[in-house]
Design a protein around this motif. Structure first.
Motif, PDB file in Angstrom:
ATOM      1  N   TYR A 289       0.960  -1.151   0.132  1.00  0.00           N
ATOM      2  CA  TYR A 289      -0.503   0.311   0.015  1.00  0.00           C
ATOM      3  C   TYR A 289       1.415   1.471  -0.195  1.00  0.00           C
ATOM      4  N   ARG A 290       2.151   0.966   0.959  1.00  0.00           N
ATOM      5  CA  ARG A 290       2.716   2.487   0.679  1.00  0.00           C
ATOM      6  C   ARG A 290       3.731   2.632  -1.128  1.00  0.00           C
ATOM      7  N   LYS A 291       3.966   1.800  -1.424  1.00  0.00           N
ATOM      8  CA  LYS A 291       4.399   1.408  -3.093  1.00  0.00           C
ATOM      9  C   LYS A 291       3.341   2.210  -3.812  1.00  0.00           C
ATOM     10  N   ARG A 292       1.772   1.810  -3.509  1.00  0.00           N
ATOM     11  CA  ARG A 292       0.445   1.785  -4.578  1.00  0.00           C
ATOM     12  C   ARG A 292      -0.085   3.200  -4.254  1.00  0.00           C
ATOM     13  N   LEU A 293       0.455   4.187  -3.181  1.00  0.00           N
ATOM     14  CA  LEU A 293       0.604   5.044  -2.686  1.00  0.00           C
ATOM     15  C   LEU A 293       1.239   6.398  -3.277  1.00  0.00           C
ATOM     16  N   GLU A 294       3.004   6.322  -4.002  1.00  0.00           N
ATOM     17  CA  GLU A 294       4.138   6.583  -4.348  1.00  0.00           C
ATOM     18  C   GLU A 294       4.217   6.524  -5.640  1.00  0.00           C
ATOM     19  N   ASN A 295       2.843   5.401  -6.073  1.00  0.00           N
ATOM     20  CA  ASN A 295       2.961   5.540  -7.880  1.00  0.00           C
ATOM     21  C   ASN A 295       1.616   6.631  -7.870  1.00  0.00           C
ATOM     22  N   TRP A 296       1.123   6.816  -7.236  1.00  0.00           N
ATOM     23  CA  TRP A 296      -0.408   7.676  -6.857  1.00  0.00           C
ATOM     24  C   TRP A 296       0.305   9.125  -7.110  1.00  0.00           C
ATOM     25  N   TYR A 297       1.034   9.491  -5.952  1.00  0.00           N
ATOM     26  CA  TYR A 297       1.906  11.594  -5.961  1.00  0.00           C
ATOM     27  C   TYR A 297       3.224  11.006  -7.318  1.00  0.00           C
ATOM     28  N   ALA A 298       3.944   9.774  -8.474  1.00  0.00           N
ATOM     29  CA  ALA A 298       4.364  10.120  -8.993  1.00  0.00           C
ATOM     30  C   ALA A 298       3.950  10.345 -10.349  1.00  0.00           C
ATOM     31  N   SER A 299       2.205   9.574 -10.397  1.00  0.00           N
ATOM     32  CA  SER A 299       1.154   9.676 -11.459  1.00  0.00           C
ATOM     33  C   SER A 299       0.710  10.922 -11.658  1.00  0.00           C
ATOM     34  N   HIS A 300       0.760  11.646 -10.707  1.00  0.00           N
ATOM     35  CA  HIS A 300       0.691  13.423 -10.645  1.00  0.00           C
ATOM     36  C   HIS A 300       1.836  14.159 -10.853  1.00  0.00           C
ATOM     37  N   GLY A 301       2.749  13.674 -11.654  1.00  0.00           N
ATOM     38  CA  GLY A 301       3.796  14.555 -11.294  1.00  0.00           C
ATOM     39  C   GLY A 301       4.557  15.131  -9.822  1.00  0.00           C
ATOM     40  N   GLU A 302       4.084  14.635  -9.144  1.00  0.00           N
ATOM     41  CA  GLU A 302       4.261  14.616  -7.320  1.00  0.00           C
ATOM     42  C   GLU A 302       5.524  14.048  -6.518  1.00  0.00           C
ATOM     43  N   MET A 303       5.726  14.815  -6.021  1.00  0.00           N
ATOM     44  CA  MET A 303       6.342  14.190  -4.889  1.00  0.00           C
ATOM     45  C   MET A 303       5.862  14.365  -3.236  1.00  0.00           C
ATOM     46  N   PRO A 304       5.389  13.062  -1.459  1.00  0.00           N
ATOM     47  CA  PRO A 304       5.932  13.658  -0.580  1.00  0.00           C
ATOM     48  C   PRO A 304       6.828  14.174  -0.929  1.00  0.00           C
ATOM     49  N   ALA A 305       6.699  16.128   0.231  1.00  0.00           N
ATOM     50  CA  ALA A 305       8.233  16.290   0.547  1.00  0.00           C
ATOM     51  C   ALA A 305       8.751  15.167   1.952  1.00  0.00           C
ATOM     52  N   ARG A 306       7.807  14.349   2.564  1.00  0.00           N
ATOM     53  CA  ARG A 306       7.695  13.883   4.211  1.00  0.00           C
ATOM     54  C   ARG A 306       7.308  12.593   3.980  1.00  0.00           C
ATOM     55  N   THR A 307       8.352  10.882   4.883  1.00  0.00           N
ATOM     56  CA  THR A 307       6.405  10.089   4.210  1.00  0.00           C
ATOM     57  C   THR A 307       7.134  10.469   6.374  1.00  0.00           C
ATOM     58  N   VAL A 308       6.403   9.651   6.499  1.00  0.00           N
ATOM     59  CA  VAL A 308       5.943   9.398   8.535  1.00  0.00           C
ATOM     60  C   VAL A 308       5.928   7.690   8.474  1.00  0.00           C
ATOM     61  N   GLU A 309       7.419   6.655   9.353  1.00  0.00           N
ATOM     62  CA  GLU A 309       6.965   5.574   9.142  1.00  0.00           C
ATOM     63  C   GLU A 309       6.359   4.998  10.247  1.00  0.00           C
ATOM     64  N   LEU A 310       4.863   3.975  10.759  1.00  0.00           N
ATOM     65  CA  LEU A 310       4.137   3.850  11.687  1.00  0.00           C
ATOM     66  C   LEU A 310       4.127   2.581  11.345  1.00  0.00           C
ATOM     67  N   GLY A 311       3.805   1.855  12.946  1.00  0.00           N
ATOM     68  CA  GLY A 311       3.502   0.353  13.233  1.00  0.00           C
ATOM     69  C   GLY A 311       1.884  -0.256  13.052  1.00  0.00           C
ATOM     70  N   SER A 312       1.421   0.854  12.733  1.00  0.00           N
ATOM     71  CA  SER A 312      -0.411   0.202  12.950  1.00  0.00           C
ATOM     72  C   SER A 312      -1.130   1.186  12.306  1.00  0.00           C
ATOM     73  N   TYR A 313      -1.942   0.814  11.615  1.00  0.00           N
ATOM     74  CA  TYR A 313      -3.102   1.461  11.596  1.00  0.00           C
ATOM     75  C   TYR A 313      -3.927   2.530  12.298  1.00  0.00           C
ATOM     76  N   HIS A 314      -3.931   1.787  13.376  1.00  0.00           N
ATOM     77  CA  HIS A 314      -4.619   2.908  13.989  1.00  0.00           C
ATOM     78  C   HIS A 314      -4.026   4.246  14.598  1.00  0.00           C
ATOM     79  N   ALA A 315      -2.386   3.603  14.634  1.00  0.00           N
ATOM     80  CA  ALA A 315      -1.739   5.219  15.266  1.00  0.00           C
ATOM     81  C   ALA A 315      -1.536   6.166  13.994  1.00  0.00           C
ATOM     82  N   MET A 316      -1.514   5.453  12.084  1.00  0.00           N
ATOM     83  CA  MET A 316      -2.122   6.371  11.506  1.00  0.00           C
ATOM     84  C   MET A 316      -2.782   6.754  11.443  1.00  0.00           C
TER      85      MET A 316
END
Length: 289
Positions: free
Chosen positions: A193-220
């Motif tokens: 799912y991370r890869k898909r979101l990165e691809n979604w940004y890239a498909s619009h010619g964008e890139m996130p400035a920052r990625t926050v890595e977390l270990g659970s969906y509730h924390a996200m």
């Protein structure tokens, strides 16, 4: 010393001599005598006290007899267990975090009810780490998101997930011009799912400035409610989050919004435990009780 030596030894003890043991084992007497001698040479002790043709257990033989009986019983138990078509023993199952939280509880409950002789152990991870764990023999099977290589695995489809992008409540639809949040919230590398979101940004010619890595969906989701960024995840996860009203769900276009979860195990390493889970998941997928 091997199991056949121990079987001959215990037969000689039970039958009271070489001749009757040979008859019981359907062996010639000379073969039984030779095997007993070889066992004594291997252990470097006398197992019997010989008085002419009569044999009496020596102290070392008496000690060995207890071990031999236990080892042979354990070997028979192992042989029976391997041939037993019913699930039993420890079943080491892996799953992604979303599957373990949303999809697995009812299946595991049914599995435990139907197969009480199985002890389930669950490991959470992403498809990359779980696939490697199967190949290393650390777990028996795993529920992971596609894509998964066919070559080393057998697999069956289990769940279809609708994927959505989630932001804080009130945020304009993401993906429109100027509406690409600078922070994306995701699991570690290896999460599809991370890869898909990165691809979604890239498909619009964008890139996130920052990625926050977390270990659970509730924390996200908690971070998203606080306005820290966006995440892409299975829509089913939102049913477990009590603050879902404080989120905005952004649907993805057809062709980008589906994800398949499959049950995988190493080719040639199927077992009654895996088959039992496969049947439960198949019934669930087909809407059967």
């Amino acid at each position: 010393m091997d199991l056949s030596d121990l079987r001959i030894f215990t037969a000689v003890v039970r039958e009271g001599g070489i001749t009757r043991a040979a008859d019981k084992l359907n062996r010639v007497q000379s073969n039984v005598t030779t095997r007993i001698r070889q066992l004594e040479l291997d252990l470097d002790v006398d197992l019997f006290i010989r008085e002419g043709k009569r044999l009496h257990l020596a102290p070392a033989g008496q000690l060995l007899l207890g071990y031999a009986e236990r080892l042979l019983a354990l070997a028979d138990e192992a042989r029976a267990s391997i041939k037993d078509p019913h699930p039993r023993g420890v079943f080491r199952l892996g799953a992604t975090e979303s599957t373990a939280a949303v999809r697995l509880p009812s299946a595991i409950n049914e599995y435990s009810r139907r197969h009480p002789e199985v002890t389930l152990e669950l490991r959470i991870g992403n498809p990359v780490t779980l696939s490697a764990a199967i190949l290393a023999g650390e777990i028996d099977a795993a529920l992971v998101s596609e894509p998964i290589a066919d070559a080393p695995f057998e697999k069956i489809p289990t769940f279809e997930e609708e994927l959505v992008i989630v932001s804080a409540a009130g945020q304009p639809p993401v993906g429109r011009k100027g509406c690409f949040p600078g922070t994306m919230i995701a699991f570690e590398h290896g999460c599809p799912y991370r890869k898909r979101l990165e691809n979604w940004y890239a498909s619009h010619g964008e890139m996130p400035a920052r990625t926050v890595e977390l270990g659970s969906y509730h924390a996200m989701l908690g971070c998203i409610v606080a306005g820290m960024g966006i995440a892409l995840l299975p829509k089913s996860v939102l049913t477990t989050f009590p603050e879902s009203k404080r989120l905005t769900v952004h649907r993805l276009p057809p062709g980008q919004n589906r994800s398949s979860t499959v049950l995988i195990w190493r080719k040639g390493a199927g077992s009654p435990n895996i088959e039992a889970l496969r049947q439960i998941l198949s019934r669930s997928r087909n809407g059967k009780a």
